[in-house]
Design a protein around this motif. Sequence first.
Motif, PDB file in Angstrom:
ATOM      1  N   ALA A 162      33.477  12.700  64.474  1.00  9.36           N
ATOM      2  CA  ALA A 162      32.565  12.828  63.338  1.00  9.36           C
ATOM      3  C   ALA A 162      31.116  12.946  63.793  1.00  9.36           C
ATOM      4  O   ALA A 162      30.703  12.326  64.784  1.00  9.36           O
ATOM      5  CB  ALA A 162      32.726  11.635  62.407  1.00  9.36           C
ATOM      6  N   VAL A 163      30.357  13.737  63.046  1.00  2.87           N
ATOM      7  CA  VAL A 163      28.946  13.959  63.354  1.00  2.87           C
ATOM      8  C   VAL A 163      28.166  14.028  62.044  1.00  2.87           C
ATOM      9  O   VAL A 163      28.629  14.602  61.056  1.00  2.87           O
ATOM     10  CB  VAL A 163      28.769  15.264  64.172  1.00  2.87           C
ATOM     11  CG1 VAL A 163      29.442  16.431  63.488  1.00  2.87           C
ATOM     12  CG2 VAL A 163      27.301  15.574  64.431  1.00  2.87           C
ATOM     13  N   ASN A 164      26.997  13.419  62.028  1.00  2.87           N
ATOM     14  CA  ASN A 164      26.115  13.513  60.864  1.00  2.87           C
ATOM     15  C   ASN A 164      25.496  14.905  60.816  1.00  2.87           C
ATOM     16  O   ASN A 164      25.062  15.432  61.844  1.00  2.87           O
ATOM     17  CB  ASN A 164      25.007  12.464  60.959  1.00  2.87           C
ATOM     18  CG  ASN A 164      25.565  11.063  61.008  1.00  2.87           C
ATOM     19  OD1 ASN A 164      26.173  10.597  60.060  1.00  2.87           O
ATOM     20  ND2 ASN A 164      25.360  10.384  62.139  1.00  2.87           N
ATOM     21  N   VAL A 165      25.465  15.485  59.626  1.00  4.99           N
ATOM     22  CA  VAL A 165      24.968  16.859  59.478  1.00  4.99           C
ATOM     23  C   VAL A 165      24.023  16.940  58.286  1.00  4.99           C
ATOM     24  O   VAL A 165      24.304  16.406  57.218  1.00  4.99           O
ATOM     25  CB  VAL A 165      26.132  17.851  59.277  1.00  4.99           C
ATOM     26  CG1 VAL A 165      25.607  19.224  58.877  1.00  4.99           C
ATOM     27  CG2 VAL A 165      26.973  17.950  60.546  1.00  4.99           C
ATOM     28  N   MET A 166      22.905  17.618  58.494  1.00  4.54           N
ATOM     29  CA  MET A 166      22.027  17.983  57.385  1.00  4.54           C
ATOM     30  C   MET A 166      21.434  19.349  57.680  1.00  4.54           C
ATOM     31  O   MET A 166      20.718  19.530  58.675  1.00  4.54           O
ATOM     32  CB  MET A 166      20.903  16.959  57.199  1.00  4.54           C
ATOM     33  CG  MET A 166      19.893  17.334  56.104  1.00  4.54           C
ATOM     34  SD  MET A 166      20.625  17.779  54.494  1.00  4.54           S
ATOM     35  CE  MET A 166      21.232  16.184  53.948  1.00  4.54           C
ATOM     36  N   ALA A 167      21.770  20.305  56.832  1.00  9.81           N
ATOM     37  CA  ALA A 167      21.235  21.655  56.962  1.00  9.81           C
ATOM     38  C   ALA A 167      20.425  22.008  55.725  1.00  9.81           C
ATOM     39  O   ALA A 167      20.776  21.620  54.607  1.00  9.81           O
ATOM     40  CB  ALA A 167      22.370  22.665  57.152  1.00  9.81           C
ATOM     41  N   ALA A 168      19.366  22.746  55.926  1.00 10.13           N
ATOM     42  CA  ALA A 168      18.522  23.205  54.817  1.00 10.13           C
ATOM     43  C   ALA A 168      17.923  24.550  55.198  1.00 10.13           C
ATOM     44  O   ALA A 168      18.131  25.058  56.298  1.00 10.13           O
ATOM     45  CB  ALA A 168      17.429  22.174  54.518  1.00 10.13           C
ATOM     46  N   ASP A 169      17.169  25.131  54.294  1.00  6.26           N
ATOM     47  CA  ASP A 169      16.595  26.450  54.557  1.00  6.26           C
ATOM     48  C   ASP A 169      15.562  26.419  55.673  1.00  6.26           C
ATOM     49  O   ASP A 169      15.328  27.432  56.346  1.00  6.26           O
ATOM     50  CB  ASP A 169      15.970  27.012  53.285  1.00  6.26           C
ATOM     51  CG  ASP A 169      17.026  27.398  52.251  1.00  6.26           C
ATOM     52  OD1 ASP A 169      18.171  27.699  52.649  1.00  6.26           O
ATOM     53  OD2 ASP A 169      16.702  27.388  51.043  1.00  6.26           O
ATOM     54  N   THR A 170      14.915  25.265  55.864  1.00  9.98           N
ATOM     55  CA  THR A 170      13.942  25.119  56.946  1.00  9.98           C
ATOM     56  C   THR A 170      14.248  23.858  57.739  1.00  9.98           C
ATOM     57  O   THR A 170      14.838  22.902  57.221  1.00  9.98           O
ATOM     58  CB  THR A 170      12.502  25.029  56.419  1.00  9.98           C
ATOM     59  OG1 THR A 170      12.346  23.798  55.684  1.00  9.98           O
ATOM     60  CG2 THR A 170      12.173  26.214  55.509  1.00  9.98           C
ATOM     61  N   THR A 171      13.826  23.865  58.988  1.00  7.49           N
ATOM     62  CA  THR A 171      14.020  22.690  59.835  1.00  7.49           C
ATOM     63  C   THR A 171      13.281  21.488  59.259  1.00  7.49           C
ATOM     64  O   THR A 171      13.805  20.367  59.246  1.00  7.49           O
ATOM     65  CB  THR A 171      13.511  22.971  61.260  1.00  7.49           C
ATOM     66  OG1 THR A 171      14.167  24.124  61.773  1.00  7.49           O
ATOM     67  CG2 THR A 171      13.774  21.795  62.178  1.00  7.49           C
ATOM     68  N   ALA A 172      12.072  21.717  58.782  1.00  9.56           N
ATOM     69  CA  ALA A 172      11.263  20.619  58.250  1.00  9.56           C
ATOM     70  C   ALA A 172      11.941  19.971  57.052  1.00  9.56           C
ATOM     71  O   ALA A 172      11.964  18.740  56.924  1.00  9.56           O
ATOM     72  CB  ALA A 172       9.873  21.134  57.862  1.00  9.56           C
ATOM     73  N   GLU A 173      12.529  20.786  56.167  1.00 10.74           N
ATOM     74  CA  GLU A 173      13.186  20.216  54.997  1.00 10.74           C
ATOM     75  C   GLU A 173      14.451  19.459  55.396  1.00 10.74           C
ATOM     76  O   GLU A 173      14.747  18.400  54.827  1.00 10.74           O
ATOM     77  CB  GLU A 173      13.524  21.318  53.998  1.00 10.74           C
ATOM     78  CG  GLU A 173      14.272  20.839  52.755  1.00 10.74           C
ATOM     79  CD  GLU A 173      13.533  19.803  51.938  1.00 10.74           C
ATOM     80  OE1 GLU A 173      14.181  19.161  51.084  1.00 10.74           O
ATOM     81  OE2 GLU A 173      12.296  19.622  52.131  1.00 10.74           O
ATOM     82  N   ALA A 174      15.181  19.962  56.350  1.00 11.87           N
ATOM     83  CA  ALA A 174      16.379  19.250  56.813  1.00 11.87           C
ATOM     84  C   ALA A 174      15.997  17.881  57.386  1.00 11.87           C
ATOM     85  O   ALA A 174      16.655  16.874  57.105  1.00 11.87           O
ATOM     86  CB  ALA A 174      17.113  20.084  57.855  1.00 11.87           C
ATOM     87  N   ARG A 175      14.956  17.845  58.179  1.00 14.62           N
ATOM     88  CA  ARG A 175      14.513  16.569  58.751  1.00 14.62           C
ATOM     89  C   ARG A 175      14.036  15.612  57.672  1.00 14.62           C
ATOM     90  O   ARG A 175      14.241  14.404  57.760  1.00 14.62           O
ATOM     91  CB  ARG A 175      13.407  16.831  59.780  1.00 14.62           C
ATOM     92  CG  ARG A 175      13.916  17.504  61.044  1.00 14.62           C
ATOM     93  CD  ARG A 175      12.782  17.846  61.989  1.00 14.62           C
ATOM     94  NE  ARG A 175      13.285  18.429  63.233  1.00 14.62           N
ATOM     95  CZ  ARG A 175      12.525  19.024  64.136  1.00 14.62           C
ATOM     96  NH1 ARG A 175      11.204  19.118  63.948  1.00 14.62           N
ATOM     97  NH2 ARG A 175      13.055  19.521  65.230  1.00 14.62           N
ATOM     98  N   ARG A 176      13.403  16.167  56.653  1.00 15.27           N
ATOM     99  CA  ARG A 176      12.957  15.318  55.547  1.00 15.27           C
ATOM    100  C   ARG A 176      14.158  14.725  54.816  1.00 15.27           C
ATOM    101  O   ARG A 176      14.179  13.534  54.515  1.00 15.27           O
ATOM    102  CB  ARG A 176      12.083  16.130  54.581  1.00 15.27           C
ATOM    103  CG  ARG A 176      11.355  15.291  53.536  1.00 15.27           C
ATOM    104  CD  ARG A 176      10.501  16.162  52.635  1.00 15.27           C
ATOM    105  NE  ARG A 176      11.305  16.813  51.610  1.00 15.27           N
ATOM    106  CZ  ARG A 176      11.569  16.262  50.415  1.00 15.27           C
ATOM    107  NH1 ARG A 176      11.108  15.051  50.109  1.00 15.27           N
ATOM    108  NH2 ARG A 176      12.287  16.912  49.527  1.00 15.27           N
ATOM    109  N   GLN A 177      15.162  15.539  54.548  1.00 13.33           N
ATOM    110  CA  GLN A 177      16.357  15.045  53.859  1.00 13.33           C
ATOM    111  C   GLN A 177      17.120  14.034  54.708  1.00 13.33           C
ATOM    112  O   GLN A 177      17.762  13.127  54.167  1.00 13.33           O
ATOM    113  CB  GLN A 177      17.268  16.216  53.488  1.00 13.33           C
ATOM    114  CG  GLN A 177      16.706  17.135  52.424  1.00 13.33           C
ATOM    115  CD  GLN A 177      16.526  16.437  51.081  1.00 13.33           C
ATOM    116  OE1 GLN A 177      17.200  15.451  50.773  1.00 13.33           O
ATOM    117  NE2 GLN A 177      15.601  16.946  50.277  1.00 13.33           N
TER     118      GLN A 177
END
Length: 338
Positions: free
Chosen positions: A225-240
């Motif tokens: 298992a791995v934690n995943v967060m993808a978004a349209d921008t790197t900055a938004e993914a890191r924020r989420q």
Amino acid sequence: MRHRLPDLSVLDLVPVSAGSGPAEAIRATCSAAQTAERHGYRRYWLAEHHNSPALACSATTVLMGAVAASTDRIRVGSGGIMLPNHAPLKVAEDIGTLAVMYPGRIDCGLGRAPGTDARTAERLRRGSADLADFTREVTELHGYLGPTTGAPGETAVIGRGVGVDLFVLGSSTGGARAAAELGLPFSFASHFAPDHLREALAVYRENFNPGAPTAQVSEPWISAAVNVMAADTTAEARRQLLTLQHSFAGVLTGRRGPLVAPGDTAELHPILQSRVAHSLRVTACGTAVEVVDQLIDWAGPLELDEILTVTYAHDPTIRRASLALVGEEWATRRAGGM
């Protein structure tokens, strides 16, 4: 290093978001499972946790039924049922019933952890989590779900012989040894306990017994298992991703609570931040391309057969968007041969 992409799946702890409740969390899980199915994920697994205001996954098989009813093709399973909390026969009856209702779609992942605090575990009438006892109970469960033998006194279990896939879950070498001894697939909880990942996989591979009476695979099979967060921008993914980091800080400090939005996360003390970063270091975060690159770089040397993605977001639409982005990019890479 393997040349094909491993399968992509989902592990869901049914997190409750601040400002909502368990009913909304369960509806969000069913919706996320539909998104995962549309975007090619192989499995959707539900965890087992008790006495937590942050998670609505105490009744794992009930949730499995809800997710299976909300989808058409994706495999649905427990990730996992904490077997010492339950009688093996009862687990077999629940899982077997689901397997009859949703043929060819039900998995049963089994773990030893309590999934709760000591007092709640006692109220669950929890049994022994000793490795030998766990192995014996998995064997007993396997017997209930296996083909009819005609032996005198054989227990009639709904779903007997329909082919439920069993998996052993673990976060240490103990679970790896049990899975190897039993000849069962092994899934490692590296999304929060990555320290013994490589050691556990080595133990599993070196000791795997394909001739065990309980064996369901002819050679080692591993997911992690791995934690995943993808978004349209790197900055938004890191924020989420701040939502997950804040939530895990609550786990470490004993202050568990519902998921909060990124803008409501508190700044962590440097020592606590370091502990959180250490525990959550198996994380892929960024745009879809960046996340998939990170997943391939991580999973390739481990020679995984499957990756279980774990995505926390206060807003359910953010989680669904992340699942969709990663699923689409994964399909593109698979179609192009990586």
